[in-house]
Design a protein around this motif. Structure first.
Motif, PDB file in Angstrom:
ATOM      1  N   SER A  80     -43.267  25.731  -1.876  1.00 31.68           N
ATOM      2  CA  SER A  80     -42.420  26.310  -2.921  1.00 31.68           C
ATOM      3  C   SER A  80     -41.566  25.243  -3.597  1.00 31.68           C
ATOM      4  N   LEU A  81     -40.951  25.627  -4.689  1.00 30.95           N
ATOM      5  CA  LEU A  81     -40.137  24.686  -5.451  1.00 30.95           C
ATOM      6  C   LEU A  81     -38.842  24.351  -4.722  1.00 30.95           C
ATOM      7  N   HIS A  82     -38.141  25.370  -4.254  1.00 33.61           N
ATOM      8  CA  HIS A  82     -36.879  25.145  -3.539  1.00 33.61           C
ATOM      9  C   HIS A  82     -36.553  26.379  -2.712  1.00 33.61           C
ATOM     10  N   GLU A  83     -36.816  26.289  -1.426  1.00 28.91           N
ATOM     11  CA  GLU A  83     -36.552  27.430  -0.548  1.00 28.91           C
ATOM     12  C   GLU A  83     -35.278  27.209   0.252  1.00 28.91           C
ATOM     13  N   PRO A  84     -34.572  28.262   0.607  1.00 33.85           N
ATOM     14  CA  PRO A  84     -33.339  28.110   1.391  1.00 33.85           C
ATOM     15  C   PRO A  84     -33.638  27.695   2.822  1.00 33.85           C
ATOM     16  N   LYS A  85     -32.657  27.051   3.430  1.00 40.76           N
ATOM     17  CA  LYS A  85     -32.759  26.661   4.834  1.00 40.76           C
ATOM     18  C   LYS A  85     -31.550  27.226   5.579  1.00 40.76           C
ATOM     19  N   PHE A  86     -31.826  28.050   6.598  1.00 40.94           N
ATOM     20  CA  PHE A  86     -30.767  28.636   7.419  1.00 40.94           C
ATOM     21  C   PHE A  86     -30.884  28.049   8.822  1.00 40.94           C
ATOM     22  N   VAL A  87     -30.145  26.970   9.058  1.00 35.13           N
ATOM     23  CA  VAL A  87     -30.302  26.217  10.299  1.00 35.13           C
ATOM     24  C   VAL A  87     -28.962  26.029  11.022  1.00 35.13           C
ATOM     25  N   ASN A 129     -50.075  24.257  -9.613  1.00 35.90           N
ATOM     26  CA  ASN A 129     -49.873  25.643  -9.194  1.00 35.90           C
ATOM     27  C   ASN A 129     -51.161  26.283  -8.682  1.00 35.90           C
ATOM     28  N   LYS A 130     -52.297  25.866  -9.212  1.00 34.72           N
ATOM     29  CA  LYS A 130     -53.584  26.362  -8.711  1.00 34.72           C
ATOM     30  C   LYS A 130     -53.916  25.789  -7.338  1.00 34.72           C
ATOM     31  N   ASN A 131     -53.277  24.651  -7.000  1.00 36.70           N
ATOM     32  CA  ASN A 131     -53.582  23.984  -5.742  1.00 36.70           C
ATOM     33  C   ASN A 131     -52.443  24.077  -4.718  1.00 36.70           C
ATOM     34  N   GLY A 132     -51.654  25.136  -4.839  1.00 35.25           N
ATOM     35  CA  GLY A 132     -50.681  25.461  -3.808  1.00 35.25           C
ATOM     36  C   GLY A 132     -49.386  24.689  -3.834  1.00 35.25           C
ATOM     37  N   VAL A 133     -49.107  23.980  -4.921  1.00 35.75           N
ATOM     38  CA  VAL A 133     -47.845  23.251  -5.061  1.00 35.75           C
ATOM     39  C   VAL A 133     -47.089  23.843  -6.248  1.00 35.75           C
ATOM     40  N   MET A 134     -45.962  24.464  -5.964  1.00 31.16           N
ATOM     41  CA  MET A 134     -45.187  25.129  -7.009  1.00 31.16           C
ATOM     42  C   MET A 134     -44.444  24.105  -7.853  1.00 31.16           C
ATOM     43  N   THR A 135     -44.712  24.091  -9.131  1.00 27.51           N
ATOM     44  CA  THR A 135     -44.006  23.244 -10.084  1.00 27.51           C
ATOM     45  C   THR A 135     -43.583  24.111 -11.264  1.00 27.51           C
ATOM     46  N   ARG A 136     -42.565  23.664 -11.968  1.00 27.01           N
ATOM     47  CA  ARG A 136     -42.053  24.458 -13.083  1.00 27.01           C
ATOM     48  C   ARG A 136     -41.645  23.554 -14.240  1.00 27.01           C
ATOM     49  N   PRO A 137     -41.794  24.046 -15.485  1.00 20.59           N
ATOM     50  CA  PRO A 137     -41.313  23.286 -16.642  1.00 20.59           C
ATOM     51  C   PRO A 137     -39.811  23.469 -16.808  1.00 20.59           C
ATOM     52  N   ALA A 138     -39.240  22.795 -17.775  1.00 25.72           N
ATOM     53  CA  ALA A 138     -37.848  23.038 -18.141  1.00 25.72           C
ATOM     54  C   ALA A 138     -37.720  24.440 -18.721  1.00 25.72           C
ATOM     55  N   TRP A 139     -36.491  24.932 -18.763  1.00 25.85           N
ATOM     56  CA  TRP A 139     -36.256  26.211 -19.427  1.00 25.85           C
ATOM     57  C   TRP A 139     -36.621  26.074 -20.906  1.00 25.85           C
ATOM     58  N   LYS A 140     -37.056  27.153 -21.492  1.00 25.88           N
ATOM     59  CA  LYS A 140     -37.248  27.157 -22.936  1.00 25.88           C
ATOM     60  C   LYS A 140     -35.902  26.922 -23.593  1.00 25.88           C
ATOM     61  N   LEU A 141     -35.851  26.052 -24.591  1.00 23.37           N
ATOM     62  CA  LEU A 141     -34.588  25.751 -25.245  1.00 23.37           C
ATOM     63  C   LEU A 141     -33.958  27.022 -25.796  1.00 23.37           C
ATOM     64  N   MET A 142     -32.650  27.140 -25.610  1.00 20.35           N
ATOM     65  CA  MET A 142     -31.947  28.368 -25.988  1.00 20.35           C
ATOM     66  C   MET A 142     -32.040  28.667 -27.478  1.00 20.35           C
ATOM     67  N   ASN A 143     -32.086  27.635 -28.310  1.00 22.64           N
ATOM     68  CA  ASN A 143     -32.183  27.858 -29.757  1.00 22.64           C
ATOM     69  C   ASN A 143     -33.539  28.397 -30.173  1.00 22.64           C
ATOM     70  N   LYS A 144     -34.511  28.413 -29.242  1.00 22.08           N
ATOM     71  CA  LYS A 144     -35.832  28.958 -29.540  1.00 22.08           C
ATOM     72  C   LYS A 144     -36.002  30.388 -29.041  1.00 22.08           C
ATOM     73  N   ASN A 167     -40.342  20.143 -12.868  1.00 25.49           N
ATOM     74  CA  ASN A 167     -39.653  20.155 -11.563  1.00 25.49           C
ATOM     75  C   ASN A 167     -40.698  20.236 -10.459  1.00 25.49           C
ATOM     76  N   ILE A 168     -40.547  19.376  -9.469  1.00 21.87           N
ATOM     77  CA  ILE A 168     -41.481  19.337  -8.344  1.00 21.87           C
ATOM     78  C   ILE A 168     -40.763  19.780  -7.062  1.00 21.87           C
ATOM     79  N   PRO A 169     -41.489  20.146  -6.011  1.00 22.22           N
ATOM     80  CA  PRO A 169     -40.873  20.680  -4.795  1.00 22.22           C
ATOM     81  C   PRO A 169     -39.702  19.832  -4.313  1.00 22.22           C
ATOM     82  N   SER A 170     -38.595  20.519  -4.020  1.00 25.16           N
ATOM     83  CA  SER A 170     -37.344  19.819  -3.693  1.00 25.16           C
ATOM     84  C   SER A 170     -36.618  20.428  -2.501  1.00 25.16           C
TER      85      SER A 170
END
Length: 379
Positions: free
Chosen positions: A20-27, A333-348, A372-375
């Motif tokens: 996943s891109l960023h999952e919580p850790k409860f440790v 994303n097709k190969n099991g690694v969650m990545t995401r683009p930047a947010w769409k610009l607000m003016n758009k 954004n890559i897994p973090s």
């Protein structure tokens, strides 16, 4: 090349399962504190954990006061109200941001004004801000007036994008010059410092988020931080439905909001806060591993800006162009690694496309290239 990147990410996370891109850790002591909260029967917006959390957040950030809220958006909404933002106002912000920023402005019936970002911070550009104010405003009776719309520019909301500090000291100087209230959107930058000072403590107000994907989380939650006692008192009053304190009577002296963080969430968050420094150390090691790898294959990895110490909430790489970015997003994303683009610009986005804006060349450049890559913290 994309295959090599996927294999490297699988290697550093030691799995070929979905990443996943960023999952919580409860440790830490999350379960212990939640059980204590349940046993106390105070699970809503009153309780010892809420009070303790506010003290701890203030101490960690170096702010004098912290007021917990239901989420980061509500923290922004209240902050804008404290700045006096209403339907006669405009608020300067950056187009490269999460929509919560503009939604909160709209809740106050105000309009955003979009000013470009810097490529080296991904945050609001001081030079673009000063250019806009110099050429589009006048100061009259200590009010900054947009000469094109005749609206008062009441506030400025820069964001520390993906946990990387913007040039907030320069932005503060400009805002002071034009009598503009400075609200820092530090939703993503808990644990990030600029010139040895925590983000969110440069402006009159800073806001934090503890959403499920943030560096520490209560499933939700947010916070307002400030050094101004009068703002802190009013923030707490507004977020508790503007109820006048009394042992049993119900009376309210203004329109208020039910925005206080529940005690149950605060209990969870205190345990998370106890692990924050370890999380940041872990994430900075991850960022260092990424930096070395992407340098070896000639990809641009976004490093913390000058004078900054970033929490590296989400790691960012820049692709060569939008076409390459889209191919990369599809492959990963097709190969099991969650990545995401930047947010769409607000003016758009249709709700904000008619708002006042200048040349946004840097924001457009970054929007087309950011991935954004897994973090997640690795334990």
């Amino acid at each position: 090349m994309f295959k090599d990147i996927v294999e490297f990410i699988q290697k550093i996370y030691q799995t070929k399962d979905f990443i996943s891109l960023h999952e919580p850790k409860f440790v830490g002591k999350e379960k212990e504190y939640i059980e204590k909260c349940i046993e106390s029967t105070f699970v809503s917006s009153v309780g010892i954990f809420v009070n303790k959390l506010e003290i701890k957040i203030a101490k960690y950030t170096g702010a004098k006061y912290a007021i917990s809220t239901t989420n980061g958006t509500s923290a922004l909404h209240i902050s804008l109200l404290l700045a006096g933002v209403d339907e006669d106002c405009e608020v300067i912000t950056q187009p490269l941001t999460f929509i919560a920023t503009c939604n909160a402005i709209n809740y106050c019936k105000a309009k955003p004004v979009f000013v470009d970002v810097d490529r080296d911070t991904m945050g609001l550009s001081p030079s673009a801000l000063e250019f806009f104010l110099k050429n589009n405003t006048k100061v009259k009776n200590k009010k900054c007036i947009n000469i094109k719309t005749n609206k008062i520019i009441k506030a400025c909301v820069p964001m520390h994008s993906y946990g990387h500090p913007c040039k907030i000291d320069k932005i503060k100087t400009i805002c002071n010059k034009y009598n503009i209230f400075l609200i820092e959107d530090a939703a993503e930058s808990l644990g990030s410092f600029y010139k040895n000072k925590h983000t969110g403590t440069f402006g009159q107000i800073g806001t934090l988020s503890f959403n499920g994907n943030k560096i520490i989380t209560a499933g939700g939650g947010g916070c307002i931080i400030t050094n101004d006692k009068s703002l802190a008192v009013k923030a707490k009053h507004l977020t508790t439905t503007a109820k006048i304190p009394h042992k049993w009577d119900f009376n309210h002296d203004m329109i208020g909001y039910n925005y206080r963080m529940p005690n149950l969430n605060a209990a969870l968050l205190i345990a998370q806060l106890e692990k924050l420094n370890n999380f940041i150390k872990n994430k900075r090691k991850l960022a260092n591993d990424y930096e070395k790898f992407f340098k070896s294959i000639d990809y641009f990895f976004f490093k913390e800006p000058k004078f900054s110490r970033s929490n590296y909430w989400l790691n960012v790489i820049l692709l060569k162009n939008k076409k390459q970015r889209d191919k990369f997003l599809d492959y990963t994303n097709k190969n099991g690694v969650m990545t995401r683009p930047a947010w769409k610009l607000m003016n758009k986005i249709k709700m904000f496309k008619d708002c006042h804006q200048l040349d946004l060349k840097n924001a457009n450049y970054l929007e087309e290239r950011i991935v954004n890559i897994p973090s997640s913290v690795r334990f």
